[in-house]
Every structure is written in structure tokens, then in C-alpha cells.
Design a protein around this motif. Structure first.
Motif, PDB file in Angstrom:
ATOM      1  N   PHE A   8      -9.855   6.411   1.867  1.00  0.00           N
ATOM      2  CA  PHE A   8      -9.198   5.147   1.575  1.00  0.00           C
ATOM      3  C   PHE A   8      -9.278   4.841   0.082  1.00  0.00           C
ATOM      4  CE2 PHE A   8      -9.943   3.235   6.087  1.00  0.00           C
ATOM      5  CZ  PHE A   8      -9.014   4.127   6.592  1.00  0.00           C
ATOM      6  N   ASP A   9     -10.458   5.019  -0.505  1.00  0.00           N
ATOM      7  CA  ASP A   9     -10.632   4.734  -1.930  1.00  0.00           C
ATOM      8  C   ASP A   9      -9.770   5.654  -2.784  1.00  0.00           C
ATOM      9  OD1 ASP A   9     -12.428   2.742  -1.354  1.00  0.00           O
ATOM     10  OD2 ASP A   9     -14.212   3.992  -1.660  1.00  0.00           O
ATOM     11  N   SER A  10      -9.676   6.925  -2.398  1.00  0.00           N
ATOM     12  CA  SER A  10      -8.860   7.866  -3.177  1.00  0.00           C
ATOM     13  C   SER A  10      -7.380   7.531  -3.050  1.00  0.00           C
ATOM     14  CB  SER A  10      -9.126   9.305  -2.715  1.00  0.00           C
ATOM     15  OG  SER A  10      -8.708   9.510  -1.377  1.00  0.00           O
ATOM     16  N   TYR A  11      -6.965   7.056  -1.884  1.00  0.00           N
ATOM     17  CA  TYR A  11      -5.572   6.650  -1.696  1.00  0.00           C
ATOM     18  C   TYR A  11      -5.249   5.427  -2.557  1.00  0.00           C
ATOM     19  CZ  TYR A  11      -5.382   9.697   2.444  1.00  0.00           C
ATOM     20  OH  TYR A  11      -5.407  10.766   3.310  1.00  0.00           O
ATOM     21  N   ILE A  12      -6.190   4.481  -2.583  1.00  0.00           N
ATOM     22  CA  ILE A  12      -5.996   3.286  -3.414  1.00  0.00           C
ATOM     23  C   ILE A  12      -5.881   3.690  -4.878  1.00  0.00           C
ATOM     24  CG2 ILE A  12      -7.087   1.164  -4.250  1.00  0.00           C
ATOM     25  CD1 ILE A  12      -8.231   0.790  -1.440  1.00  0.00           C
ATOM     26  N   ASP A  13      -6.702   4.636  -5.313  1.00  0.00           N
ATOM     27  CA  ASP A  13      -6.634   5.114  -6.697  1.00  0.00           C
ATOM     28  C   ASP A  13      -5.253   5.680  -7.018  1.00  0.00           C
ATOM     29  OD1 ASP A  13      -9.239   4.397  -7.180  1.00  0.00           O
ATOM     30  OD2 ASP A  13     -10.066   6.397  -6.817  1.00  0.00           O
ATOM     31  N   LEU A  14      -4.614   6.300  -6.026  1.00  0.00           N
ATOM     32  CA  LEU A  14      -3.293   6.888  -6.235  1.00  0.00           C
ATOM     33  C   LEU A  14      -2.213   5.813  -6.383  1.00  0.00           C
ATOM     34  CD1 LEU A  14      -3.391   9.837  -3.645  1.00  0.00           C
ATOM     35  CD2 LEU A  14      -3.473  10.042  -6.141  1.00  0.00           C
ATOM     36  N   LEU A  15      -2.452   4.639  -5.808  1.00  0.00           N
ATOM     37  CA  LEU A  15      -1.429   3.587  -5.789  1.00  0.00           C
ATOM     38  C   LEU A  15      -1.713   2.435  -6.749  1.00  0.00           C
ATOM     39  CD1 LEU A  15      -0.799   3.239  -1.923  1.00  0.00           C
ATOM     40  CD2 LEU A  15       0.620   4.460  -3.589  1.00  0.00           C
ATOM     41  N   ILE A  16      -2.925   2.395  -7.287  1.00  0.00           N
ATOM     42  CA  ILE A  16      -3.370   1.196  -8.003  1.00  0.00           C
ATOM     43  C   ILE A  16      -2.502   0.876  -9.214  1.00  0.00           C
ATOM     44  CG2 ILE A  16      -5.004   2.352  -9.555  1.00  0.00           C
ATOM     45  CD1 ILE A  16      -5.543  -0.980  -7.674  1.00  0.00           C
ATOM     46  N   ASN A  17      -1.926   1.883  -9.862  1.00  0.00           N
ATOM     47  CA  ASN A  17      -1.103   1.640 -11.050  1.00  0.00           C
ATOM     48  C   ASN A  17       0.389   1.539 -10.732  1.00  0.00           C
ATOM     49  OD1 ASN A  17      -3.279   1.635 -12.941  1.00  0.00           O
ATOM     50  ND2 ASN A  17      -3.359   3.867 -12.814  1.00  0.00           N
ATOM     51  N   ASN A  18       0.722   1.566  -9.460  1.00  0.00           N
ATOM     52  CA  ASN A  18       2.120   1.417  -9.068  1.00  0.00           C
ATOM     53  C   ASN A  18       2.522  -0.057  -9.174  1.00  0.00           C
ATOM     54  OD1 ASN A  18       4.606   1.231  -7.606  1.00  0.00           O
ATOM     55  ND2 ASN A  18       4.099   3.129  -6.550  1.00  0.00           N
ATOM     56  N   LEU A  32      -3.511  -1.390   3.864  1.00  0.00           N
ATOM     57  CA  LEU A  32      -2.306  -0.565   3.727  1.00  0.00           C
ATOM     58  C   LEU A  32      -2.643   0.911   3.877  1.00  0.00           C
ATOM     59  CD1 LEU A  32       0.745  -0.250   2.867  1.00  0.00           C
ATOM     60  CD2 LEU A  32      -0.116   0.017   0.531  1.00  0.00           C
ATOM     61  N   VAL A  33      -3.596   1.392   3.095  1.00  0.00           N
ATOM     62  CA  VAL A  33      -3.849   2.833   3.050  1.00  0.00           C
ATOM     63  C   VAL A  33      -4.500   3.361   4.322  1.00  0.00           C
ATOM     64  CG1 VAL A  33      -3.977   2.827   0.537  1.00  0.00           C
ATOM     65  CG2 VAL A  33      -6.092   2.607   1.880  1.00  0.00           C
ATOM     66  N   GLU A  34      -5.105   2.473   5.118  1.00  0.00           N
ATOM     67  CA  GLU A  34      -5.690   2.965   6.364  1.00  0.00           C
ATOM     68  C   GLU A  34      -4.610   3.424   7.344  1.00  0.00           C
ATOM     69  OE1 GLU A  34      -8.004  -0.200   7.936  1.00  0.00           O
ATOM     70  OE2 GLU A  34      -6.286  -1.413   8.586  1.00  0.00           O
ATOM     71  N   ASN A  35      -3.362   3.099   7.027  1.00  0.00           N
ATOM     72  CA  ASN A  35      -2.232   3.571   7.837  1.00  0.00           C
ATOM     73  C   ASN A  35      -1.473   4.729   7.186  1.00  0.00           C
ATOM     74  OD1 ASN A  35      -2.135   1.557  10.116  1.00  0.00           O
ATOM     75  ND2 ASN A  35      -1.992   0.135   8.392  1.00  0.00           N
ATOM     76  N   LEU A 112       2.088   9.718  -0.220  1.00  0.00           N
ATOM     77  CA  LEU A 112       1.386   8.973   0.809  1.00  0.00           C
ATOM     78  C   LEU A 112       2.442   8.480   1.791  1.00  0.00           C
ATOM     79  CD1 LEU A 112      -1.287   6.922  -1.157  1.00  0.00           C
ATOM     80  CD2 LEU A 112      -1.722   8.657   0.589  1.00  0.00           C
ATOM     81  N   VAL A 113       2.271   8.826   3.054  1.00  0.00           N
ATOM     82  CA  VAL A 113       3.272   8.534   4.083  1.00  0.00           C
ATOM     83  C   VAL A 113       2.734   7.474   5.032  1.00  0.00           C
ATOM     84  CG1 VAL A 113       4.776   9.522   5.839  1.00  0.00           C
ATOM     85  CG2 VAL A 113       3.986  10.954   3.942  1.00  0.00           C
ATOM     86  N   ARG A 120       6.270  -2.566   7.381  1.00  0.00           N
ATOM     87  CA  ARG A 120       6.903  -3.866   7.604  1.00  0.00           C
ATOM     88  C   ARG A 120       5.859  -4.895   8.035  1.00  0.00           C
ATOM     89  NH1 ARG A 120      11.337  -0.918  10.563  1.00  0.00           N
ATOM     90  NH2 ARG A 120      13.013  -0.598   9.049  1.00  0.00           N
ATOM     91  N   ASP A 121       4.962  -4.494   8.911  1.00  0.00           N
ATOM     92  CA  ASP A 121       3.902  -5.413   9.355  1.00  0.00           C
ATOM     93  C   ASP A 121       3.021  -5.811   8.174  1.00  0.00           C
ATOM     94  OD1 ASP A 121       4.796  -5.356  11.956  1.00  0.00           O
ATOM     95  OD2 ASP A 121       3.371  -3.804  12.600  1.00  0.00           O
TER      96      ASP A 121
END
Length: 236
Positions: A8-18, A32-35, A112-113, A120-121
Motif C-alpha cells: 500500500f505504501d509503495s503504491y501511494i508513493d507511485l501516485l503521490i505526485n500525480n 484507494l490503493v487497497e483496491n 496501477l489498475v 467510482r465508489d
């Protein structure tokens, strides 16, 4: 559990600057990333079918993908080149309809898919993020509008000049986003064949406007390139 949290933390790192997630809390990012699942799509593998984007949403964290349309004669029209921090497909996300476009992986793609329904939720619980998605979509429509206007009103020299200027970073003096694409892909972006594209590239080189090496274009004369973007074609 520690491994799951690490993911989860690594996924957040991938999105944090988006920019899409500007102002989103850490807790909301976790929800979000848990899904999400991280996938790699290799260059040269079959295109991403529109059926998949009807059910899934993709956040690009690395690589490039081409978005294009095909006509009845299988001629391609390139709409966008998507790269890091881009997403697809907002059309399906908002309209809940299948988007009639194709995707081709140009460079090994890390995404990330998340399922469309799960996203939407999440957006219902984080409505302010919708503004970021709308701003992103407007920018893409403005880019597409400029692209179509360029194809419909400008000659080939002006279209090539505009393509280079559009991707020129004035701060580091580098062409970004398209600099590692093949001449075939670049030619499709300005609506011509590779042979005609190569002819104009050689003319730009002879005029001292650019320097070209393998999948790399360097602008040498920005002033003359800007002038060519606004004049009739001198290379016909």
C-alpha cells in the motif's frame, strides 16, 4: 500484514505526485490503493482492448502508451501519447460507456489498475478529487482540439514544427514525451507517412534547426523553428 501494508505504501508513493490526487489525505489514499493492483505491460504485447477499459481504470506510473482510432481501412489516427501520471479511460469512468479507442504499448508500461466501480465508489467519498479529474480531462480535450486544428489548417512543415514546440521544455531545452518514439509514431502524430516525415526531418537538419540521432531530436534554432510553425511550407 506487514507485506500488504508495504505494498500500500509503495503504491501511494507511485501516485503521490500525480496532480489528480492534490490535497487527498493519506487515509483516503490508502482506501484507494487497497483496491489497486500493480501490473506491467510489455512493449510489443497485444493492444489493450477497449473491453478491459470498460471495467478497469489505469494509472500510469511509468512507460508510454498510444491511444488511437482505426477507420474501416485500418488507418490509424493517433489521439494521445500517454505517459507517467496519465490515466485511462476517463471517458468510460464518467459516461459508463465503452470508449471506441485502441491502446498500444510503446514502452514497457507500469500501471496501477483498479476496477471502474471501485474508483467510482471512492470518488463519491472524495468528491473534491472530481475537480482534478475534470481539469485533467479539459487539458486533454484542449490538446486534442489543438491537434485537430493543426491537422486541418496547417501544412506539414508547420505541423512538424508545432509538434516539436509543443513538447519542448524551455527550462531544460529538451524535447520531452516524444523524444524516444520511432519516426513511424512521430509521423502518425502529424498525419503523414514515415517517408514524408523523414524528408522533412532531413530538411530541418539541413537548415540547422535540429540535430537528430537515434530516437533523439535536439533543437538548435528555436527562433527559426517558431517561424516555420507559422509560415507556408518551404520544403515542398
Amino acid at each position: 500484514m506487514a507485506t500488504v501494508q508495504h505494498n500500500f505504501d509503495s503504491y501511494i508513493d507511485l501516485l503521490i505526485n500525480n496532480p489528480l490526487f492534490e490535497g487527498v489525505t493519506h487515509q483516503s489514499m490508502i482506501s484507494l490503493v487497497e483496491n489497486c493492483k500493480l501490473k506491467r505491460l510489455i512493449k510489443g504485447t497485444p493492444c489493450i482492448g477497449k473491453e478491459k477499459t470498460h471495467y478497469n481504470f489505469y494509472f500510469i506510473t511509468n512507460g508510454k502508451v498510444k491511444v488511437f482510432n482505426l477507420n474501416n481501412s485500418d488507418k490509424q489516427f493517433t489521439l494521445f501519447i500517454l505517459s507517467k501520471n496519465d490515466v485511462f479511460d476517463v471517458f468510460t469512468l464518467i459516461n459508463n460507456q465503452q470508449h471506441n479507442v485502441c491502446y498500444d504499448v510503446l514502452q514497457d508500461l507500469d500501471v496501477l489498475v483498479i476496477s471502474i466501480d471501485a474508483l467510482r465508489d471512492w470518488l463519491k467519498k472524495n468528491p473534491l478529487t472530481l475537480n482534478c479529474f475534470f481539469r485533467y480531462t479539459i487539458k486533454k480535450f484542449e490538446l486534442l482540439e489543438s491537434h485537430i486544428l493543426d491537422l486541418g489548417t496547417n501544412n506539414l512543415t508547420a505541423r512538424l514544427a508545432n509538434l516539436l514546440l509543443q513538447h519542448y521544455n524551455v527550462e531544460n531545452h529538451q524535447i520531452e514525451g516524444i523524444n524516444d518514439l520511432t519516426h513511424d509514431e512521430l509521423a502518425q502524430l502529424i498525419g503523414t507517412s514515415r517517408a514524408v516525415f523523414n524528408h522533412h526531418i532531413q530538411e530541418f537538419k539541413k537548415a540547422g534547426i535540429i540535430h537528430v540521432s537515434r530516437k533523439h531530436i535536439e533543437i538548435l534554432n528555436l527562433l527559426l523553428l517558431t517561424e516555420l510553425s507559422q509560415t507556408e511550407d518551404p520544403f515542398i
